[in-house]
Design a protein around this motif. Sequence first.
Motif, PDB file in Angstrom:
ATOM      1  N   GLU A   1     -12.856   0.542   0.590  1.00  0.00           N
ATOM      2  CA  GLU A   1     -12.436  -0.513   1.474  1.00  0.00           C
ATOM      3  C   GLU A   1     -13.173  -1.606   1.398  1.00  0.00           C
ATOM      4  OE1 GLU A   1     -10.789   0.932   4.838  1.00  0.00           O
ATOM      5  OE2 GLU A   1      -8.926   1.590   3.879  1.00  0.00           O
ATOM      6  N   LYS A   2     -14.476  -1.235   1.630  1.00  0.00           N
ATOM      7  CA  LYS A   2     -15.500  -2.375   1.896  1.00  0.00           C
ATOM      8  C   LYS A   2     -15.798  -3.084   0.505  1.00  0.00           C
ATOM      9  CE  LYS A   2     -20.439  -2.863   3.337  1.00  0.00           C
ATOM     10  NZ  LYS A   2     -21.530  -2.230   3.905  1.00  0.00           N
ATOM     11  N   THR A   3     -15.918  -2.236  -0.513  1.00  0.00           N
ATOM     12  CA  THR A   3     -16.090  -2.742  -1.951  1.00  0.00           C
ATOM     13  C   THR A   3     -15.046  -3.750  -2.090  1.00  0.00           C
ATOM     14  OG1 THR A   3     -17.188  -0.741  -2.519  1.00  0.00           O
ATOM     15  CG2 THR A   3     -16.329  -1.880  -4.279  1.00  0.00           C
ATOM     16  N   LEU A   4     -13.572  -3.225  -1.853  1.00  0.00           N
ATOM     17  CA  LEU A   4     -12.460  -4.154  -2.342  1.00  0.00           C
ATOM     18  C   LEU A   4     -12.530  -5.443  -1.632  1.00  0.00           C
ATOM     19  CD1 LEU A   4      -9.686  -1.464  -2.655  1.00  0.00           C
ATOM     20  CD2 LEU A   4     -11.086  -2.263  -4.395  1.00  0.00           C
ATOM     21  N   ALA A   5     -12.856  -5.382  -0.386  1.00  0.00           N
ATOM     22  CA  ALA A   5     -13.063  -6.565   0.428  1.00  0.00           C
ATOM     23  C   ALA A   5     -14.150  -7.660  -0.135  1.00  0.00           C
ATOM     24  CB  ALA A   5     -13.236  -6.287   2.045  1.00  0.00           C
ATOM     25  N   SER A   6     -15.052  -6.880  -0.625  1.00  0.00           N
ATOM     26  CA  SER A   6     -16.437  -7.910  -1.048  1.00  0.00           C
ATOM     27  C   SER A   6     -15.967  -8.530  -2.318  1.00  0.00           C
ATOM     28  CB  SER A   6     -17.783  -7.042  -1.055  1.00  0.00           C
ATOM     29  OG  SER A   6     -17.438  -5.974  -2.057  1.00  0.00           O
ATOM     30  N   ARG A   7     -15.168  -7.831  -3.146  1.00  0.00           N
ATOM     31  CA  ARG A   7     -15.029  -8.296  -4.488  1.00  0.00           C
ATOM     32  C   ARG A   7     -13.278  -8.542  -4.790  1.00  0.00           C
ATOM     33  NH1 ARG A   7     -18.761  -4.645  -8.361  1.00  0.00           N
ATOM     34  NH2 ARG A   7     -18.148  -6.037 -10.006  1.00  0.00           N
ATOM     35  N   PRO A   8     -12.722  -9.198  -3.991  1.00  0.00           N
ATOM     36  CA  PRO A   8     -10.927  -9.248  -4.018  1.00  0.00           C
ATOM     37  C   PRO A   8     -10.451  -9.726  -5.499  1.00  0.00           C
ATOM     38  CG  PRO A   8     -11.782 -11.093  -2.891  1.00  0.00           C
ATOM     39  CD  PRO A   8     -13.061 -10.185  -3.088  1.00  0.00           C
ATOM     40  N   ALA A   9     -11.279 -10.548  -6.038  1.00  0.00           N
ATOM     41  CA  ALA A   9     -10.764 -11.074  -7.403  1.00  0.00           C
ATOM     42  C   ALA A   9     -10.630  -9.877  -8.504  1.00  0.00           C
ATOM     43  CB  ALA A   9     -11.515 -12.431  -7.989  1.00  0.00           C
ATOM     44  N   GLU A  10     -11.762  -9.250  -8.592  1.00  0.00           N
ATOM     45  CA  GLU A  10     -12.132  -8.306  -9.536  1.00  0.00           C
ATOM     46  C   GLU A  10     -11.048  -7.152  -9.171  1.00  0.00           C
ATOM     47  OE1 GLU A  10     -16.028  -7.415 -10.529  1.00  0.00           O
ATOM     48  OE2 GLU A  10     -16.672  -8.934  -9.235  1.00  0.00           O
ATOM     49  N   ALA A  11     -10.819  -6.994  -7.881  1.00  0.00           N
ATOM     50  CA  ALA A  11     -10.023  -5.645  -7.527  1.00  0.00           C
ATOM     51  C   ALA A  11      -8.591  -5.962  -8.015  1.00  0.00           C
ATOM     52  CB  ALA A  11      -9.966  -5.412  -6.171  1.00  0.00           C
ATOM     53  N   SER A  12      -8.055  -7.048  -7.824  1.00  0.00           N
ATOM     54  CA  SER A  12      -6.497  -7.279  -7.758  1.00  0.00           C
ATOM     55  C   SER A  12      -5.596  -6.345  -7.211  1.00  0.00           C
ATOM     56  CB  SER A  12      -6.376  -7.310  -9.487  1.00  0.00           C
ATOM     57  OG  SER A  12      -7.083  -8.263 -10.095  1.00  0.00           O
ATOM     58  N   LEU A  13      -5.943  -6.203  -5.843  1.00  0.00           N
ATOM     59  CA  LEU A  13      -5.272  -5.105  -5.312  1.00  0.00           C
ATOM     60  C   LEU A  13      -3.637  -5.280  -5.340  1.00  0.00           C
ATOM     61  CD1 LEU A  13      -5.629  -2.751  -3.281  1.00  0.00           C
ATOM     62  CD2 LEU A  13      -5.827  -3.970  -1.389  1.00  0.00           C
ATOM     63  N   GLY A  14      -3.149  -6.510  -5.132  1.00  0.00           N
ATOM     64  CA  GLY A  14      -1.927  -6.893  -4.950  1.00  0.00           C
ATOM     65  C   GLY A  14      -1.459  -6.645  -3.705  1.00  0.00           C
ATOM     66  N   GLY A  15      -0.095  -6.721  -3.203  1.00  0.00           N
ATOM     67  CA  GLY A  15       0.212  -6.744  -1.795  1.00  0.00           C
ATOM     68  C   GLY A  15       0.564  -5.596  -1.252  1.00  0.00           C
ATOM     69  N   VAL A  16       0.549  -4.609  -1.939  1.00  0.00           N
ATOM     70  CA  VAL A  16       0.967  -3.099  -1.158  1.00  0.00           C
ATOM     71  C   VAL A  16      -0.550  -2.490  -1.103  1.00  0.00           C
ATOM     72  CG1 VAL A  16       2.281  -0.906  -1.162  1.00  0.00           C
ATOM     73  CG2 VAL A  16       3.427  -3.023  -2.002  1.00  0.00           C
ATOM     74  N   PRO A  17      -1.133  -2.499   0.083  1.00  0.00           N
ATOM     75  CA  PRO A  17      -2.304  -1.657   0.230  1.00  0.00           C
ATOM     76  C   PRO A  17      -2.133  -0.320   0.443  1.00  0.00           C
ATOM     77  CG  PRO A  17      -1.844  -2.489   2.434  1.00  0.00           C
ATOM     78  CD  PRO A  17      -0.731  -3.232   1.501  1.00  0.00           C
ATOM     79  N   SER A  18      -1.640   0.417  -0.613  1.00  0.00           N
ATOM     80  CA  SER A  18      -1.297   1.842  -0.409  1.00  0.00           C
ATOM     81  C   SER A  18      -2.558   2.446  -1.024  1.00  0.00           C
ATOM     82  CB  SER A  18      -0.427   2.491  -1.463  1.00  0.00           C
ATOM     83  OG  SER A  18      -0.303   1.848  -2.729  1.00  0.00           O
ATOM     84  N   ILE A  19      -2.852   3.866  -0.877  1.00  0.00           N
ATOM     85  CA  ILE A  19      -3.987   4.356  -1.417  1.00  0.00           C
ATOM     86  C   ILE A  19      -3.941   4.369  -2.890  1.00  0.00           C
ATOM     87  CG2 ILE A  19      -2.944   6.891  -1.444  1.00  0.00           C
ATOM     88  CD1 ILE A  19      -6.544   5.941  -0.701  1.00  0.00           C
ATOM     89  N   GLN A  20      -2.732   4.822  -3.480  1.00  0.00           N
ATOM     90  CA  GLN A  20      -2.836   4.605  -5.004  1.00  0.00           C
ATOM     91  C   GLN A  20      -3.485   3.124  -5.520  1.00  0.00           C
ATOM     92  OE1 GLN A  20      -2.270   6.774  -7.106  1.00  0.00           O
ATOM     93  NE2 GLN A  20      -0.695   8.325  -6.231  1.00  0.00           N
ATOM     94  N   ASN A  21      -2.829   2.149  -4.910  1.00  0.00           N
ATOM     95  CA  ASN A  21      -3.224   0.809  -5.334  1.00  0.00           C
ATOM     96  C   ASN A  21      -4.751   0.638  -4.979  1.00  0.00           C
ATOM     97  OD1 ASN A  21      -1.155  -0.197  -6.549  1.00  0.00           O
ATOM     98  ND2 ASN A  21      -0.439  -0.877  -4.685  1.00  0.00           N
ATOM     99  N   LYS A  22      -5.272   1.045  -3.891  1.00  0.00           N
ATOM    100  CA  LYS A  22      -6.889   0.991  -3.506  1.00  0.00           C
ATOM    101  C   LYS A  22      -7.635   1.611  -4.485  1.00  0.00           C
ATOM    102  CE  LYS A  22      -6.120   0.589   1.472  1.00  0.00           C
ATOM    103  NZ  LYS A  22      -6.268   1.138   2.739  1.00  0.00           N
ATOM    104  N   ILE A  23      -7.095   2.812  -4.825  1.00  0.00           N
ATOM    105  CA  ILE A  23      -8.104   3.759  -5.893  1.00  0.00           C
ATOM    106  C   ILE A  23      -8.001   2.853  -7.135  1.00  0.00           C
ATOM    107  CG2 ILE A  23      -8.466   5.725  -7.094  1.00  0.00           C
ATOM    108  CD1 ILE A  23      -9.334   5.772  -4.327  1.00  0.00           C
TER     109      ILE A  23
END
Length: 895
Positions: free
Chosen positions: A302-324
Motif C-alpha cells: 500500500e505504501k508503494t502504491l501510494a508513492s507511485r499512483p500513476a504507474e500503479a493504475s489502481l483504479g476505483g476498486v481498491p480490492s486486494i486483487q487490484n492492489k496486487i
Amino acid sequence: MADSLSALLERSRQLQTSTSLAAVDLPSIQLGLDQIESQSRRIAGRSLKEAGHTGNAAYLLASGGVNADQLSSNINTVNLAGTFEPLVPLSDTDVEGYVRHTHEQAIISAIEEGRRATTADFYRNLDTKMRREWERQKEKMFDELGRHHAQAGPSTETSRRLGGQNGFERSAPAAPLPSASGSLQMHSKMMRYDSVIRRLNEFRKEGFAFGLVSALGEASVGSSSGDSRAAQTTETWRLLSHLVQERDVLNGEFQRTALQERQYAQAYLAQDQEQQSTVELRRMIGEGAKGYLEEQFLAYVEKTLASRPAEASLGGVPSIQNKIRAFLNVKYQKNGKWSNPALEIANNTPVWARMYYLLRSGHAKEALAFATENESAISKLEKSFVPYFKAWLDAPDRRLPKLLRDRFLAEYNQRIRYLTDTSDPYKHALYKLLGRVEIQRRNVPGVTQTTEDWLWFQLSLVRETEGQGEAPHEKYGLRDLAAVLRKFGEAHFDPKGSRPLLYFQVLLLSGQFERAVAFLQQHSHYQADAVHFAIALAYYGLLRVPSRSKTADVELLVDANTDTPSLSFARLVHRYTRLFAQSDAAEALQYLHLVCLNADLPAPRGDEQVALAHEYVRELVMETRQYSELLGDVRNDGTKVPGQIERDLKLLHLADSRAYLLGIVKAAAERADLEQRFSEAILLYNLAEEYDAVIAVLNVELGNSLSRPAGASASTGGVGLPEGFTGTVGMAAGQEDVALVAKSILEHYDRAAGMGGKVSRRRRETCEVLMRLKEALSAYEQGKLEQALQTIESTNLIPLHSDLVHLIRAAEDLASVDDAIVRNLDAVLVVTMTALYRLHQQLKDSPYGADASRQQRMHELRSKARSLMTFAGMLRYRLTSETYSQLTRLDVYLN
C-alpha cells in the motif's frame, strides 16, 4: 722458651733420621719459630675478643634484670625426662595411683585436643563466612557489571547472504547516534512503561486479564515523530502481539476473548517438547510470525502504491486483487510492457507472480479465486496446477493427499525441479510451497530477495506435525529454522551492528525468546525495552528461567548452547530496578513483584523465584530506607498504617499479614540487627510486631553506650531514627539519646494495648537496669557523685553493705544477668569505687571534718568500699587485672 723450642726442633729432626722406618716419608715442619709464635698470639687474641663479646651480651642482659649465667645454669639442669610422670613417685604396686594419674593425663589430653579442635573449627567457620560474604559481594558486583555490560561490537566477518539481501529491506532506516536529549527520551519512555506495569499489577491483584503486549506497545510510541528507533520498537511490539495471539485490546483491556496470565506456560515449559500442547504452541508461534510478515508486506504494498499512483493504475476498486495487480505493474511494468522476460504472462498479468503475492500478503482465498477464474489460461502453462493448488489450500494442514502428492512429485521431478534462470521464479516458488519439496534448498532466487521474504518462505515450509507421510530428510520445524538462523548469527543480518532490533525481530519470529531478550539487553539504548519484552513473555509463560544455582554468573543467558536456553529473569528485573530504586522505591517494588510470575514452576525453581523476589524486596527496603512508604507505620495510639508491600501481598505470594511480617519485615530486621544497624533494627522489629526483639536490640545498644562518652550522637554510635522515617513508634523524630529512645519505647508499649505484654519480664528489667546505669554514668560525668551512687545502688547490681551472705548471693546471681550488663561491670565497679573515694575525700578535706555526722558518713563510705572490694574479690576472674588494680588502689586511699 726459645731454647726449649729450638731443642724440641733439633730432637725431632734427630728422631726422623734415626728412626728405623726411613722409607716412610714423614711431613716436616715448614714454619719457623717466629711464625709459630705470631700465630699463637693471634689465636690467643681472637679468644679474648670472643670472650669480650660474650661478656658484653651478659652485661646487656644483666641491665634488663636477666642473670645470664644463672639462666644458662638453670637451663642445663632442666630434665624433661619426667615431664609426664606423676608429681609424687608411684610404687610398682600402686595400681590406684597409676589409674588416677592415667585418668588425669587423659583429661588433660582431651582438653588440649578440644582446644585444638575448637581453634580449627573457629578458623574454618571464619573462612566459610568470609567466602559466603565474598560470594554475596561478588554477586552484587556482577549485577553492577551486568548493568553496564559493554556492547558487543559487530562482527566484521562476512557471511553468505540470504537471497542476495541481508536485512529487512522495508524496515525503517538505521537510527542516528544518541543525541544530547537521548537520556531525556529514555527517561520519558521508562516513565510510560512504569505506568503500564503499575496498571498490570492492579489488574493482577483483582484477578483480571490484561493485554500487556498491546499496552506496552502503546507506551513505546515516541514523543517525537522523527524518532525512528521508537517506531521500530513499536513495530516489534506489534510483532510480539501476533506471536502471542493478543487481539482486540484497547488500553490494555481485552474487548473479546482474553488471554490469561501464564497462558502458555504449561505448554512452553513442558519437559517433553514433543507433547501435543507444545507442538501446537510452536505451530501457533509460527503462524503468528507468518501472519505478521504478511501484514507487514501488505502495508509495504500500500505504501508503494501510494508513492507511485500513476504507474500503479489502481483504479476505483481498491480490492486486494487490484492492489496486487497494481503492485506488479509498479514492480515489473515499464512503458506498458513487462520488463522481466522470465515472467509467464496470461490475460495480460504475470499469473504465477500474482498468485504468489496474494499468498504472500495473506490472502489465500483470493489466490484460489484468481486461479479458478484464470484456470483455462493457467492450464495452458501447467495443466494440473489448479487442482493441486485447490487441494493444497483446502487441506487444513496444507498437505496434499497421498495420491495427488505422488502425481505432483512425479510432475515436479520431470518438469519443474530443473528450471533454469530464464524460467519464471514465481512458478518455481509456488511448486515448492505446494509440494514442500527440496526442503534442504529453501531459497528461490528472484523471489526471496529480502530477509522478510526469505523468512516468510521458511515459515510457510515449517511443519510441526512431522512423520505423517514425509521422509525424515523432509523434517523442518520451527526449531530447525531457529538453528539455521543461529548459524547465520547477528553478523549476517546486521553486519554493521547499527540495527540491533533487526536481529532481535529475527529471533522473535523463530520463537527464540530467551536469546532475543539476552541479545537486546546488551545494547544500552534498548535495555529498558529488553526488560519489558522479558516481562511480557514471562507474563504469558513464554520464558524459561534457570535454577538459582546457575545464576551466579554475570551472563543472563544460561545453557546458551542447547535448544532450550533459559534467561535469568529475576536478575534482569533486579538490575533494572536498581537504576531508579533510590528515587522511586515504590515503582521499583512494582517490578520486583513480577519476579513471582514464575512461582508456578516445578519445585524447586518456583519456590526459588518467590524467595528471590522476597530477597530483592528486603534489599530494596534496607537500601532505600523508605520504611513508611514500603512497610507502613505504627502511630502512638497503636494504629497501624500498611505500606505498599502489605497492600500487595498477593503479588508476592504471601498468604497473609503474618507471612508478610515473618517473610519480609522480620527478615529485614534480622539483617539490620546482624549488620548492627540498630536504629533500623528497632524500627523493623517494631513493624514486625516483635516487641521483645525491639527491647533486646535496645539492651545491646544501651550496653554499648555505657562505654561511650555522654552525649554521643547517632552518627557516633547512638540510636536515632533512620532517615526517611516519618512515623512515631513511640519515638520523637530526631531523638538521638539511646536512653531517651528506650524510655519512650517502653512508655509507648505501656500505653498501647497488647504491646507491653509481648515483652519478656527479664528483658524489660534488663532494659530498666541499663537505663539507670546510663543515668548514673551521665550523673558521674557531670560531677553529681551522690546522685550517681544512689542510682547505681537502686539497680541492686552491686551490694554496698557488709552482709556477707547477700554479697555471695549477688555474686552468684551474676550468672543469670544479661550480657549487656555483665560486660560493663568493670566500668560500673570503677565508677562506683571512684565515686566513693571522691565523696570520702570531699568529706575528709572539709573544714567541718570533726562533725559527727560527717564522720558517720565517711564511715559509711568506707564500709561500702569494703563491701565492694569483697564483692569484687568474689568476681576476681571475671574482672580484668587493670580493674582490680584500680579498685585496690582506691580502697587503699580510702582506708
